[in-house]
Write a protein that holds these residues in place. Structure first.
Motif, PDB file in Angstrom:
ATOM      1  N   GLN A 204      91.092  46.417 -41.239  1.00  0.00           N
ATOM      2  CA  GLN A 204      90.774  46.013 -42.600  1.00  0.00           C
ATOM      3  C   GLN A 204      91.522  46.901 -43.596  1.00  0.00           C
ATOM      4  OE1 GLN A 204      86.531  46.100 -43.045  1.00  0.00           O
ATOM      5  NE2 GLN A 204      86.175  44.488 -41.527  1.00  0.00           N
ATOM      6  N   PRO A 205      91.778  46.397 -44.794  1.00  0.00           N
ATOM      7  CA  PRO A 205      92.472  47.225 -45.789  1.00  0.00           C
ATOM      8  C   PRO A 205      91.687  48.498 -46.096  1.00  0.00           C
ATOM      9  CG  PRO A 205      92.397  44.926 -46.466  1.00  0.00           C
ATOM     10  CD  PRO A 205      91.506  45.038 -45.272  1.00  0.00           C
ATOM     11  N   VAL A 206      92.407  49.564 -46.306  1.00  0.00           N
ATOM     12  CA  VAL A 206      91.747  50.837 -46.571  1.00  0.00           C
ATOM     13  C   VAL A 206      91.025  50.831 -47.914  1.00  0.00           C
ATOM     14  CG1 VAL A 206      93.338  52.138 -45.152  1.00  0.00           C
ATOM     15  CG2 VAL A 206      93.893  51.738 -47.547  1.00  0.00           C
ATOM     16  N   VAL A 207      91.348  49.873 -48.776  1.00  0.00           N
ATOM     17  CA  VAL A 207      90.687  49.798 -50.088  1.00  0.00           C
ATOM     18  C   VAL A 207      89.388  49.009 -50.024  1.00  0.00           C
ATOM     19  CG1 VAL A 207      92.864  50.015 -51.333  1.00  0.00           C
ATOM     20  CG2 VAL A 207      92.057  47.746 -50.678  1.00  0.00           C
ATOM     21  N   ALA A 208      89.030  48.514 -48.835  1.00  0.00           N
ATOM     22  CA  ALA A 208      87.793  47.758 -48.700  1.00  0.00           C
ATOM     23  C   ALA A 208      86.602  48.648 -49.024  1.00  0.00           C
ATOM     24  CB  ALA A 208      87.665  47.198 -47.286  1.00  0.00           C
ATOM     25  N   ALA A 209      85.593  48.022 -49.611  1.00  0.00           N
ATOM     26  CA  ALA A 209      84.422  48.803 -50.014  1.00  0.00           C
ATOM     27  C   ALA A 209      83.705  49.396 -48.816  1.00  0.00           C
ATOM     28  CB  ALA A 209      83.469  47.922 -50.823  1.00  0.00           C
ATOM     29  N   ARG A 210      83.671  48.660 -47.736  1.00  0.00           N
ATOM     30  CA  ARG A 210      82.974  49.143 -46.541  1.00  0.00           C
ATOM     31  C   ARG A 210      83.727  48.673 -45.302  1.00  0.00           C
ATOM     32  NH1 ARG A 210      78.629  46.878 -43.361  1.00  0.00           N
ATOM     33  NH2 ARG A 210      77.590  48.514 -42.138  1.00  0.00           N
ATOM     34  N   ILE A 211      84.259  49.619 -44.547  1.00  0.00           N
ATOM     35  CA  ILE A 211      84.961  49.287 -43.316  1.00  0.00           C
ATOM     36  C   ILE A 211      83.923  49.051 -42.220  1.00  0.00           C
ATOM     37  CG2 ILE A 211      86.681  50.050 -41.652  1.00  0.00           C
ATOM     38  CD1 ILE A 211      87.803  49.584 -44.434  1.00  0.00           C
ATOM     39  N   LYS A 212      83.898  47.862 -41.694  1.00  0.00           N
ATOM     40  CA  LYS A 212      82.859  47.501 -40.722  1.00  0.00           C
ATOM     41  C   LYS A 212      83.451  46.948 -39.428  1.00  0.00           C
ATOM     42  CE  LYS A 212      82.230  43.080 -43.123  1.00  0.00           C
ATOM     43  NZ  LYS A 212      81.248  42.127 -43.689  1.00  0.00           N
ATOM     44  N   VAL A 213      84.599  47.481 -39.037  1.00  0.00           N
ATOM     45  CA  VAL A 213      85.246  46.965 -37.827  1.00  0.00           C
ATOM     46  C   VAL A 213      84.422  47.275 -36.579  1.00  0.00           C
ATOM     47  CG1 VAL A 213      87.597  46.944 -38.732  1.00  0.00           C
ATOM     48  CG2 VAL A 213      86.656  49.060 -37.800  1.00  0.00           C
ATOM     49  N   TRP A 214      83.716  48.406 -36.565  1.00  0.00           N
ATOM     50  CA  TRP A 214      82.908  48.738 -35.393  1.00  0.00           C
ATOM     51  C   TRP A 214      81.736  47.769 -35.256  1.00  0.00           C
ATOM     52  CZ3 TRP A 214      84.658  51.598 -31.659  1.00  0.00           C
ATOM     53  CH2 TRP A 214      85.602  52.600 -31.924  1.00  0.00           C
ATOM     54  N   ASP A 215      81.034  47.550 -36.345  1.00  0.00           N
ATOM     55  CA  ASP A 215      79.909  46.612 -36.299  1.00  0.00           C
ATOM     56  C   ASP A 215      80.385  45.205 -35.974  1.00  0.00           C
ATOM     57  OD1 ASP A 215      78.332  48.732 -37.031  1.00  0.00           O
ATOM     58  OD2 ASP A 215      78.330  48.228 -39.170  1.00  0.00           O
ATOM     59  N   GLN A 216      81.523  44.817 -36.533  1.00  0.00           N
ATOM     60  CA  GLN A 216      82.034  43.464 -36.315  1.00  0.00           C
ATOM     61  C   GLN A 216      82.418  43.249 -34.855  1.00  0.00           C
ATOM     62  OE1 GLN A 216      85.485  42.580 -38.657  1.00  0.00           O
ATOM     63  NE2 GLN A 216      85.570  40.432 -38.032  1.00  0.00           N
ATOM     64  N   SER A 217      83.140  44.203 -34.255  1.00  0.00           N
ATOM     65  CA  SER A 217      83.560  44.038 -32.865  1.00  0.00           C
ATOM     66  C   SER A 217      82.364  44.073 -31.912  1.00  0.00           C
ATOM     67  CB  SER A 217      84.567  45.125 -32.487  1.00  0.00           C
ATOM     68  OG  SER A 217      83.988  46.417 -32.587  1.00  0.00           O
ATOM     69  N   THR A 218      81.405  44.943 -32.188  1.00  0.00           N
ATOM     70  CA  THR A 218      80.221  45.003 -31.324  1.00  0.00           C
ATOM     71  C   THR A 218      79.422  43.712 -31.405  1.00  0.00           C
ATOM     72  OG1 THR A 218      80.107  47.403 -31.657  1.00  0.00           O
ATOM     73  CG2 THR A 218      78.137  46.308 -30.816  1.00  0.00           C
ATOM     74  N   GLU A 219      79.284  43.179 -32.608  1.00  0.00           N
ATOM     75  CA  GLU A 219      78.549  41.925 -32.780  1.00  0.00           C
ATOM     76  C   GLU A 219      79.245  40.771 -32.069  1.00  0.00           C
ATOM     77  OE1 GLU A 219      76.977  39.011 -36.421  1.00  0.00           O
ATOM     78  OE2 GLU A 219      78.027  40.898 -36.837  1.00  0.00           O
ATOM     79  N   GLN A 220      80.566  40.732 -32.144  1.00  0.00           N
ATOM     80  CA  GLN A 220      81.301  39.650 -31.475  1.00  0.00           C
ATOM     81  C   GLN A 220      81.199  39.759 -29.957  1.00  0.00           C
ATOM     82  OE1 GLN A 220      85.303  39.586 -32.975  1.00  0.00           O
ATOM     83  NE2 GLN A 220      84.690  38.943 -35.040  1.00  0.00           N
ATOM     84  N   ALA A 221      81.185  40.972 -29.418  1.00  0.00           N
ATOM     85  CA  ALA A 221      81.030  41.141 -27.975  1.00  0.00           C
ATOM     86  C   ALA A 221      79.659  40.655 -27.515  1.00  0.00           C
ATOM     87  CB  ALA A 221      81.233  42.604 -27.598  1.00  0.00           C
ATOM     88  N   VAL A 222      78.633  40.947 -28.296  1.00  0.00           N
ATOM     89  CA  VAL A 222      77.278  40.486 -27.954  1.00  0.00           C
ATOM     90  C   VAL A 222      77.201  38.958 -28.024  1.00  0.00           C
ATOM     91  CG1 VAL A 222      74.868  40.544 -28.675  1.00  0.00           C
ATOM     92  CG2 VAL A 222      76.216  42.647 -28.676  1.00  0.00           C
ATOM     93  N   ILE A 223      77.827  38.368 -29.041  1.00  0.00           N
ATOM     94  CA  ILE A 223      77.837  36.905 -29.153  1.00  0.00           C
ATOM     95  C   ILE A 223      78.545  36.278 -27.963  1.00  0.00           C
ATOM     96  CG2 ILE A 223      78.757  34.992 -30.508  1.00  0.00           C
ATOM     97  CD1 ILE A 223      78.267  36.612 -33.030  1.00  0.00           C
TER      98      ILE A 223
END
Length: 268
Positions: A204-223
């Motif tokens: 994600q862009p470094v200017v994003a308000a909240r970097i959530k790549v960890w939560d996103q990848s973990t959620e996708q693995a569970v799905i």
């Protein structure tokens, strides 16, 4: 007669010329140059013997070998393969990558490992062969690549710009991912191996308000794990679910959509 008797005698003096005689010859210079070259090579050899390790010396020797080497390393015995079998890992011809299966000393475990590898290869062939059944399924198989590793058979499902795996707004799996999950469960019934699920996402862009790549990848693995179970996968077969965020990109551009991918591994 008087004039002829007073004539001075003609004396012919012949000089014998010897070519290259004395210090004017150059043959000794060639011999001296050969001697200096040989001494330089000798001292270089002595320096290499003292300044390198045994492994480095073997590499230097293999480099100057006039014939094409059949194996990557030298063994400790005699004969064509230096005491190694032609089927060992180190005696195989070098192809740029190590074999997926490492040879074992125990004959019993080696036979089991060979049988498991054959089963995984057959599973890989069945999975890749599904693309020829219909045009629709063939398009879906463009999102699938497989690789046989020491860990097992890795099946990678990746997104493309016009075909994502998850909806960008809701985060829910797309129809494409659901069909690929059904395909994995259908073909995976031919083996009994445990499985692992891993998810990767683009950066994600470094200017994003909240970097959530960890939560996103973990959620996708569970799905993805839930999709496999909904498709009929036996309970308890998935042994590991992990999210890798954007730490292992598949392309040079970490923000490329191709980095959005799911890995399903049939473990050894």
């Amino acid at each position: 007669m008087a004039a002829q008797s007073n004539a001075a005698p003609i004396i012919i003096k012949r000089k014998k010329v010897v070519g290259g005689g004395g210090h004017h010859g150059g043959a000794w210079k060639v011999a001296y140059a050969d001697f200096v070259t040989a001494m330089m090579a000798f001292f270089m050899l002595m320096w290499l013997l003292n300044a390198t390790t045994e492994k480095q010396r073997k590499g230097i020797a293999d480099y100057f070998t006039p014939t094409v080497a059949i194996n990557r390393v030298s063994g400790g015995g005699n004969g064509s393969f230096n005491g190694d079998s032609t089927f060992t890992d180190e005696a195989l011809p070098f192809s740029g990558a190590r074999p997926a299966v490492v040879a074992r000393r125990d004959t019993g475990s080696e036979g089991t490992d060979d049988a498991e590898t054959s089963a995984l290869k057959m599973l890989e062939s069945e999975l890749l062969g599904f693309g020829g059944e219909s045009d629709v399924l063939e398009n879906e198989m463009k999102h699938v690549i497989t690789k046989l590793t020491d860990e097992g058979l890795v099946v990678e499902l990746f997104a493309l710009p016009d075909a994502p795996l998850f909806d960008a707004d809701t985060g829910q799996p797309t129809r494409l991912l659901r069909k690929l999950a059904d395909l994995l469960v259908q073909t995976g019934r031919s083996v009994k191996n445990d499985m692992a699920v891993a998810a990767h996402v683009q950066a994600q862009p470094v200017v994003a308000a909240r970097i959530k790549v960890w939560d996103q990848s973990t959620e996708q693995a569970v799905i993805m794990r839930q999709l496999l179970h909904d498709a009929g996968l036996a309970p308890g077969r998935v042994q590991r679910v992990t999210g890798h965020a954007d730490r292992d990109p598949a392309t040079l551009d970490p923000m490329d959509i191709r980095n959005n991918r799911i890995k399903v591994i049939f473990l050894r």
